[in-house]
Design a protein around this motif. Sequence first.
Motif, PDB file in Angstrom:
ATOM      1  N   VAL A 101       0.862  -1.175   0.000  1.00 33.61           N
ATOM      2  CA  VAL A 101       0.000   0.000   0.000  1.00 33.61           C
ATOM      3  C   VAL A 101       0.902   1.229   0.000  1.00 33.61           C
ATOM      4  CG1 VAL A 101      -1.803   1.266   1.196  1.00 33.61           C
ATOM      5  CG2 VAL A 101      -1.792  -1.236   1.257  1.00 33.61           C
ATOM      6  N   GLN A 139      -3.405   0.630  -3.285  1.00 37.05           N
ATOM      7  CA  GLN A 139      -2.756  -0.684  -3.357  1.00 37.05           C
ATOM      8  C   GLN A 139      -2.044  -0.853  -4.687  1.00 37.05           C
ATOM      9  OE1 GLN A 139      -2.723  -3.393  -1.014  1.00 37.05           O
ATOM     10  NE2 GLN A 139      -1.226  -4.207  -2.471  1.00 37.05           N
ATOM     11  N   THR A 168      -0.010  -3.949  -6.599  1.00 33.82           N
ATOM     12  CA  THR A 168       0.329  -5.363  -6.576  1.00 33.82           C
ATOM     13  C   THR A 168       1.065  -5.714  -7.859  1.00 33.82           C
ATOM     14  OG1 THR A 168      -1.645  -5.862  -5.277  1.00 33.82           O
ATOM     15  CG2 THR A 168      -0.548  -7.709  -6.358  1.00 33.82           C
TER      16      THR A 168
END
Length: 120
Positions: free
Chosen positions: A93, A115, A117
């Motif tokens: 994050v 976020q 990823t």
Amino acid sequence: QVQLVESGGGLVQAGDSLKLSCAASGRSFSNYAKGWFRQAPGKGREFVAHINWSGGRTSYADSVKGRFTISRDNAKNTVYLQMNSLKPEDTGVYYCAAAPSINGLEAGYWGQGTQVTVSS
């Protein structure tokens, strides 16, 4: 009400790029230092990059140096983080922060995070 709102996160593959934005409202931060921090799952928050009020001075964590670029547009009250050549270890994050000085960022205004990823 002062707010910092991050955007631009998502799910990408290793080697891809993302550009995060952090828009401020409620007051002008044109004379504030700004920074980006991140927190990976199960780990503590870590410094990523910061920029002084004018944009003339920047600093990066060794882990992102040469891949990430922090910039700001004071007219838009926004700070950016261009992230290139992303790696799975960049997953986390991402938070932006603003404070009167670089040394005060961790105690300054913070956003809610976005976020990121990175899949391998």
